[in-house]
Design an enzyme around this catalytic site. Structure first.
Site, mmCIF file in Angstrom:
data_model
loop_
_atom_site.group_PDB
_atom_site.id
_atom_site.type_symbol
_atom_site.label_atom_id
_atom_site.label_comp_id
_atom_site.label_asym_id
_atom_site.label_seq_id
_atom_site.Cartn_x
_atom_site.Cartn_y
_atom_site.Cartn_z
ATOM 1 N N GLY A 168 -2.271 12.473 -6.841
ATOM 2 C CA GLY A 168 -2.543 11.255 -7.593
ATOM 3 C C GLY A 168 -4.029 11.154 -7.894
ATOM 4 N N CYS A 169 -4.440 10.032 -8.469
ATOM 5 C CA CYS A 169 -5.849 9.884 -8.833
ATOM 6 C C CYS A 169 -6.736 9.744 -7.600
ATOM 7 C CB CYS A 169 -6.040 8.691 -9.755
ATOM 8 S SG CYS A 169 -5.627 7.113 -8.996
ATOM 9 N N THR A 170 -6.131 9.417 -6.447
ATOM 10 C CA THR A 170 -6.929 9.277 -5.222
ATOM 11 C C THR A 170 -6.849 10.519 -4.344
ATOM 12 O OG1 THR A 170 -5.070 8.283 -4.035
ATOM 13 C CG2 THR A 170 -6.571 6.784 -5.190
ATOM 14 N N GLY A 171 -6.110 11.550 -4.797
ATOM 15 C CA GLY A 171 -6.019 12.767 -3.993
ATOM 16 C C GLY A 171 -4.571 13.171 -3.777
#
Length: 383
Positions: free
Chosen positions: A357-360
């Site tokens: 995801g965009c956070t990892g």
């Protein structure tokens, strides 16, 4: 009033200013500066020493080859002799800190840099930037967090906020620091300025200075120092900040701060101020106090939990359950543990896939099984 009287009055006021800064009337803190080896020449080192000296809050002692200067000089020639001399001056307490271009710290000691973040001009400590706290990455980052707290406290911040940069291992490091916190070692976690918050920080938080102390691995920290220091000069000249900071580790007592061969006079002068502030704050005492508290909070057990797991060659074969639509995301699993986390869910008869995801990294499961999957991963130690 004669010139001699004027000079005497100026000296008295400087002594009083020094007393307010150091608590020692008539005794200024002395900070050494090794002046040989800069890519920009000796003139930059001398300019930095003069900038620091002109503020009158501490004295500068140059260490190195002979120079024509009115600043105090302790002559030494060659890297080995210069290092030996700075150690001698520190250990005898003739100087209370030193700034140098290169120093070989022992394993277990790493440096905490200090930068100026561009969004609001707020100082931020990068823990760490050179040296090696541990050869095990996640263990090193936990020790880096402690080092960052030590540096910030010695530099005058009573209860510094802490964030972990979103690099490999960040989730494991956060869990380990949570354990230390629960065991009694107080950690003041910050929250990301991004909408979803949390103590794991994004690139935006670096620019905004969302925390007092940003925890990362030393290689990442070293790159960050270079970017913050020289982003507006094209990389060849470090113009902003306070340098790569003091070497900190359990039982280590010398106040030795590092600058780069590419550091300019403003950064070197900043590093001298940083070293003087750490001397005033008694860096060695703060280090001992913080490690005493961390050890009481079972730091040894936390470190042992972060050692590489022994992988069994007799692991059972786990088959995937029937495939399902997976739209539920579980974050907080390290990228190196992602495949094992998926297998743990398969073993619990929950279909899962790995993703990003965009956070990892994320583990993806069916929305209806999200709560159960999180419980399984927590039980297995992946979250």
């Amino acid at each position: 009033m004669s010139n001699d009287v004027n000079k005497l009055v100026q000296e008295v006021f400087l002594d009083l200013a020094s007393a307010l800064e150091t608590g020692q009337l008539g005794e200024k803190i002395k900070v050494g500066l090794t002046h040989d080896g800069s890519e920009h020449g000796t003139s930059v080192m001398l300019e930095a020493a003069q900038i620091a000296k002109n503020k009158g809050l501490f004295d500068v002692v140059l260490i190195g080859s002979k120079l024509d200067t009115d600043i105090e000089l302790v002559e030494a020639n060659g890297e080995k002799e210069i290092q030996s001399k700075l150690e001698e001056l520190l250990d005898s307490n003739y100087i209370q800190g030193c700034v140098t271009l290169h120093y070989s710290f022992p394993i277990g000691v790493a440096t905490v840099g200090k930068v100026v973040t561009p969004a609001l001009g707020k100082p931020m400590y990068i823990a760490t930037t050179t040296g090696t706290a541990s050869s095990v990455r996640n263990e090193a980052m936990v020790l880096n967090a402690i080092s960052g707290i030590i540096a910030a406290k010695a530099d005058g911040i009573e209860n510094p906020t802490i964030g972990i940069l979103n690099v490999d291992g960040a989730s494991s490091v956060k869990r380990a620091l949570d354990q230390l916190n629960e065991n009694g070692y107080n950690i003041n976690f910050a929250s990301s300025k991004r909408a979803d918050g949390g103590a794991v920080m994004r690139g935006n938080d670096l620019l905004m200075g969302s925390v007092d102390v940003m925890v990362c691995d030393a290689l990442t920290g070293n790159i960050l120092m270079k970017m913050f220091s020289s982003f507006n000069t094209g990389g060849s000249y470090e113009a902003l900040g306070y340098g790569y900071g003091p070497g900190i580790g359990e039982g280590y007592e010398r106040n030795i701060c590092i600058v780069s061969r590419a550091s300019g006079s403003a950064v070197i002068a900043g590093a001298l101020e940083y070293a003087a502030s750490l001397a005033k704050g008694n860096l060695a005492n703060v280090t001992k106090t913080e490690y005493d508290k961390a050890n009481k909070a079972k730091l040894k057990d936390v470190r042992e939990s972060l050692q590489p797991k022994v992988i069994s060659t007799d692991a059972e074969e786990v088959n995937a359950p029937a495939k399902e639509t997976v739209t539920g995301e579980i974050s907080g699993v390290d990228v190196l543990d992602l495949d094992d986390a998926v297998l743990a869910l398969w073993k619990a008869d929950i279909y899962a896939e790995s993703g990003a995801g965009c956070t990892g990294p994320v583990v993806m499961v069916n929305e209806a099984k999200l709560e159960k999957a999180i419980a399984v991963l927590k039980e297995a130690g992946y979250q």
